[in-house]
Design a protein around this motif. Structure first.
Motif, short mmCIF file in Angstrom:
data_model
loop_
_atom_site.label_atom_id
_atom_site.label_comp_id
_atom_site.label_asym_id
_atom_site.label_seq_id
_atom_site.Cartn_x
_atom_site.Cartn_y
_atom_site.Cartn_z
N HIS A 226 0.87 -1.18 0.00
CA HIS A 226 0.00 0.00 0.00
C HIS A 226 0.90 1.22 0.00
CE1 HIS A 226 -2.49 3.29 1.67
NE2 HIS A 226 -3.44 2.72 0.94
N VAL A 227 0.81 2.02 -1.05
CA VAL A 227 1.60 3.25 -1.18
C VAL A 227 0.74 4.31 -1.85
CG1 VAL A 227 3.66 4.35 -2.14
CG2 VAL A 227 3.78 1.97 -1.40
N ASP A 228 0.38 5.33 -1.10
CA ASP A 228 -0.25 6.51 -1.68
C ASP A 228 -1.49 6.15 -2.51
OD1 ASP A 228 0.01 9.37 -1.74
OD2 ASP A 228 0.42 9.20 -3.88
N ARG A 229 -2.43 5.44 -1.89
CA ARG A 229 -3.72 5.08 -2.50
C ARG A 229 -3.59 4.02 -3.61
NH1 ARG A 229 -6.86 10.12 -4.37
NH2 ARG A 229 -4.89 10.51 -5.45
N LEU A 230 -2.50 3.32 -3.64
CA LEU A 230 -2.32 2.17 -4.53
C LEU A 230 -2.08 0.95 -3.65
CD1 LEU A 230 -1.69 1.09 -7.52
CD2 LEU A 230 0.72 1.42 -6.86
N PHE A 231 -2.87 -0.11 -3.85
CA PHE A 231 -2.67 -1.31 -3.05
C PHE A 231 -2.82 -2.55 -3.91
CE2 PHE A 231 -7.26 -0.78 -2.95
CZ PHE A 231 -7.74 -2.08 -2.98
N GLY A 232 -2.28 -3.65 -3.40
CA GLY A 232 -2.40 -4.91 -4.14
C GLY A 232 -1.54 -5.98 -3.51
N ALA A 233 -1.45 -7.12 -4.20
CA ALA A 233 -0.62 -8.24 -3.76
C ALA A 233 0.04 -8.80 -5.01
CB ALA A 233 -1.45 -9.30 -3.06
N THR A 234 1.26 -8.37 -5.26
CA THR A 234 1.93 -8.76 -6.50
C THR A 234 2.75 -10.03 -6.33
OG1 THR A 234 3.46 -8.07 -8.25
CG2 THR A 234 3.92 -7.25 -6.03
N PRO A 235 2.70 -10.93 -7.30
CA PRO A 235 3.55 -12.12 -7.25
C PRO A 235 4.90 -11.89 -7.93
CG PRO A 235 2.01 -12.32 -9.07
CD PRO A 235 1.71 -11.00 -8.40
N GLU A 236 5.11 -10.70 -8.48
CA GLU A 236 6.29 -10.49 -9.34
C GLU A 236 7.24 -9.46 -8.75
OE1 GLU A 236 7.35 -10.30 -14.08
OE2 GLU A 236 5.29 -10.40 -13.38
N MET A 237 8.46 -9.91 -8.42
CA MET A 237 9.52 -9.04 -7.95
C MET A 237 10.30 -8.53 -9.16
SD MET A 237 11.32 -7.56 -5.61
CE MET A 237 10.66 -8.29 -4.12
N TYR A 369 -0.53 1.28 -12.40
CA TYR A 369 -0.64 -0.16 -12.59
C TYR A 369 0.54 -0.68 -13.42
CZ TYR A 369 -2.00 -4.56 -14.75
OH TYR A 369 -1.99 -5.85 -15.21
N ALA A 370 1.08 -1.83 -13.03
CA ALA A 370 2.14 -2.55 -13.75
C ALA A 370 3.46 -1.81 -13.76
CB ALA A 370 1.71 -2.89 -15.18
N ALA A 371 3.63 -0.85 -12.85
CA ALA A 371 4.88 -0.10 -12.73
C ALA A 371 5.55 -0.44 -11.40
CB ALA A 371 4.60 1.39 -12.84
N PRO A 372 6.78 0.01 -11.18
CA PRO A 372 7.48 -0.33 -9.94
C PRO A 372 6.81 0.22 -8.69
CG PRO A 372 9.06 0.35 -11.63
CD PRO A 372 7.69 0.65 -12.16
N VAL A 373 6.77 -0.62 -7.65
CA VAL A 373 6.29 -0.23 -6.33
C VAL A 373 7.17 -0.95 -5.31
CG1 VAL A 373 4.54 -2.07 -6.30
CG2 VAL A 373 4.31 -0.10 -4.77
N GLY A 374 7.57 -0.26 -4.25
CA GLY A 374 8.42 -0.91 -3.26
C GLY A 374 9.11 0.07 -2.35
N TRP A 375 10.38 -0.23 -2.01
CA TRP A 375 11.11 0.60 -1.06
C TRP A 375 12.60 0.61 -1.39
CZ3 TRP A 375 14.96 -1.68 1.88
CH2 TRP A 375 14.92 -3.08 1.98
N ILE A 376 13.30 1.60 -0.82
CA ILE A 376 14.74 1.74 -1.01
C ILE A 376 15.34 2.28 0.28
CG2 ILE A 376 14.50 4.09 -1.96
CD1 ILE A 376 16.88 3.46 -3.78
N ASP A 377 16.60 1.87 0.58
CA ASP A 377 17.25 2.38 1.79
C ASP A 377 18.39 3.33 1.43
OD1 ASP A 377 19.56 0.89 1.13
OD2 ASP A 377 19.24 -0.62 2.69
N ALA A 378 19.07 3.84 2.44
CA ALA A 378 20.09 4.87 2.23
C ALA A 378 21.30 4.35 1.48
CB ALA A 378 20.52 5.45 3.58
N ASP A 379 21.52 3.03 1.47
CA ASP A 379 22.64 2.44 0.74
C ASP A 379 22.28 2.10 -0.70
OD1 ASP A 379 24.38 2.54 2.95
OD2 ASP A 379 23.58 0.64 3.72
N GLY A 380 21.03 2.32 -1.09
CA GLY A 380 20.59 1.99 -2.43
C GLY A 380 20.04 0.60 -2.57
N ASP A 381 20.06 -0.19 -1.50
CA ASP A 381 19.43 -1.51 -1.52
C ASP A 381 17.92 -1.34 -1.41
OD1 ASP A 381 21.85 -2.77 -1.74
OD2 ASP A 381 21.94 -3.45 0.35
N GLY A 382 17.19 -2.35 -1.82
CA GLY A 382 15.74 -2.28 -1.71
C GLY A 382 15.05 -3.33 -2.54
N GLU A 383 13.74 -3.26 -2.55
CA GLU A 383 12.90 -4.20 -3.29
C GLU A 383 11.85 -3.42 -4.06
OE1 GLU A 383 12.83 -8.21 -0.58
OE2 GLU A 383 11.52 -6.56 0.07
#
Length: 439
Positions: A226-237, A369-383
């Motif tokens: 859930h990010v900024d009024r977008l929610f779902g359950a994606t099977p694809e990383m 829809y169908a675009a990147p959603v996720g998170w990032i940390d200060a080192d540039g790692d993330g999902e």
């Protein structure tokens, strides 16, 4: 043209502190049960992940430079931040959640906010990974006290849900698929992914916590977000970057489950042998491998896919892995996501021809829809996942999305049935009872 909202007014100096939480604090409490009434932020899979609330900083950007804008902003924020991380696992320390528009002009027809790509730095993050639970506080200029963490009230279930066709009816969408098959047969392109939407009107504004909780419970092997009024359950990383290792899960090729284990096992076998689905999958894997190769010193691309079993469908899946080479050590997870988007799994191949055909015939504004959603940390790692099995909402109106890969052997009626199967997760998460479900 790029339109960036709320840029930094001089260096933004954030202070982030992560500390472990006593396991007894949240013993048996799902992370999604911590989300506040406004829905907060969520990225959860199989009980682990991140949930967050509050807002320490935010960037909104649109247009062709949206990924570059976001990457530059995050590098500046990270460079000026003070991070005191006593946990030291992926997701602890300073993090931002984000979601991006599918195309350069996505959402423009529905207003500026609908087309915005966003990075949000929350004020409080609670994370759980492999038995370790922690809380991160983020604020400007000074440390914040560690907050009390406890479950929030029960969310309000959606009521009076009424479903209706979105941009096209089922019959109209079948005609669009037929036109795509004709173009492919003519040699214009090899594959195109076409999307459709379903609209749900509710009796009251959506409490997003309700569908988010239901999705996390029903689809534990997917990444519920859930990010900024977008929610779902994606099977694809789309891409995960962690300490120099890059991985991507590619899905393409789908068959609906029947609920009968013996029958589904036979269907899984037929999916694994289907020339149509294997062709579609090959295009998707190749596009991901080709996009990641310039960043990696070595890569592992399995020769054959496996069948991923989800409660509603089964997919052909391939996990691609690589090691970031010495010349691209600073390439963040967000930069890699930008290089991958849109892959053949959500656009088609060749990319330019597929995107042009989508713009011409799809008759749908995909928004995020169908675009990147996720998170990032200060080192540039993330999902960063792909926002599939997802919906955008505004008050009491919700738009659900589904897409299908179209190749030369595609049958319009079968593709419509596949799209309906892909709408099931969010549709069921919204429906208060079976009476609310569309026929």
């Amino acid at each position: 043209m790029t339109d960036t909202v709320a840029p930094l007014r001089g260096p933004l100096r954030l202070v982030a502190q992560s500390v472990p939480l006593d396991e007894a604090t949240l013993d048996g409490v799902p992370l999604t049960h911590l989300l506040p009434a406004d829905g907060g932020l969520a990225w959860v899979r199989d009980g682990d992940g991140l949930v967050a609330w509050g807002e320490a900083a935010r960037l909104e950007t649109t247009g062709a430079q949206r990924f570059a804008d976001a990457g530059a902003w995050w590098r500046e924020v990270s460079a000026h931040a003070v991070v005191r991380d006593k946990v030291g696992v992926a997701g602890s320390g300073l993090v931002a959640f984000g979601s991006f528009a599918f195309g350069d002009t996505s959402g423009i027809s529905r207003g500026r906010r609908a087309g915005s790509s966003v990075l949000v730095v929350p004020s409080v993050v609670v994370g759980r990974r492999a038995g370790t639970t922690w809380v991160t506080t983020i604020r400007e200029s000074a440390l914040a006290p560690t907050p009390q963490i406890s479950p929030t009230d029960e969310p309000v279930s959606p009521e009076g849900v009424a479903f209706a066709d979105g941009s096209t009816s089922g019959a109209q969408w079948e005609s669009i698929v037929s036109e795509a098959v004709r173009r492919i047969a003519a040699g214009d392109l090899d594959k195109v992914v076409l999307a459709r939407d379903l609209v749900a009107e509710l009796a009251a504004p959506l409490d997003a916590r309700a569908p988010v909780r239901r999705l996390a419970e029903a689809y534990p092997n997917c990444w519920t977000f859930h990010v900024d009024r977008l929610f779902g359950a994606t099977p694809e990383m789309l891409v995960r970057r962690e300490r120099g290792l890059v991985t991507s899960r590619v899905l393409a090729g789908t068959i609906r489950r029947t609920g009968d284990d013996t029958r589904d096992l036979a269907l899984a076998g037929s999916l694994a042998r289907s020339s149509k689905d294997l062709e579609e999958h090959e295009y998707a894997v190749r596009s991901v491998a080709d996009a990641l190769e310039p960043y990696c010193s070595s890569m592992n691309v399995p020769e054959a896919p496996f069948v991923l079993h989800l409660p509603n469908v089964m997919h052909l899946a391939t996990d691609v892995a690589g090691v970031v080479d010495a010349g691209h050590e600073t390439a963040s997870a967000l930069e890699l996501a930008a290089a991958l988007h849109p892959s053949a799994a959500v656009g088609g191949t060749p990319r330019a021809e597929a995107l042009a055909l989508i713009d011409e015939i799809e008759k749908l504004d995909r928004g995020r829809y169908a675009a990147p959603v996720g998170w990032i940390d200060a080192d540039g790692d993330g999902e960063w996942g792909i926002a599939l099995r997802s919906a955008e909402y505004d008050g009491a109106r919700v738009r659900l999305f589904a897409g299908c890969g179209i190749v030369a052997d595609s049958d319009p009626e079968a593709e419509l049935a596949e799209s309906q199967a892909k709408l099931v997760p969010v549709r069921d998460a919204l429906a208060a009872s079976e009476d609310d479900l569309p026929v």
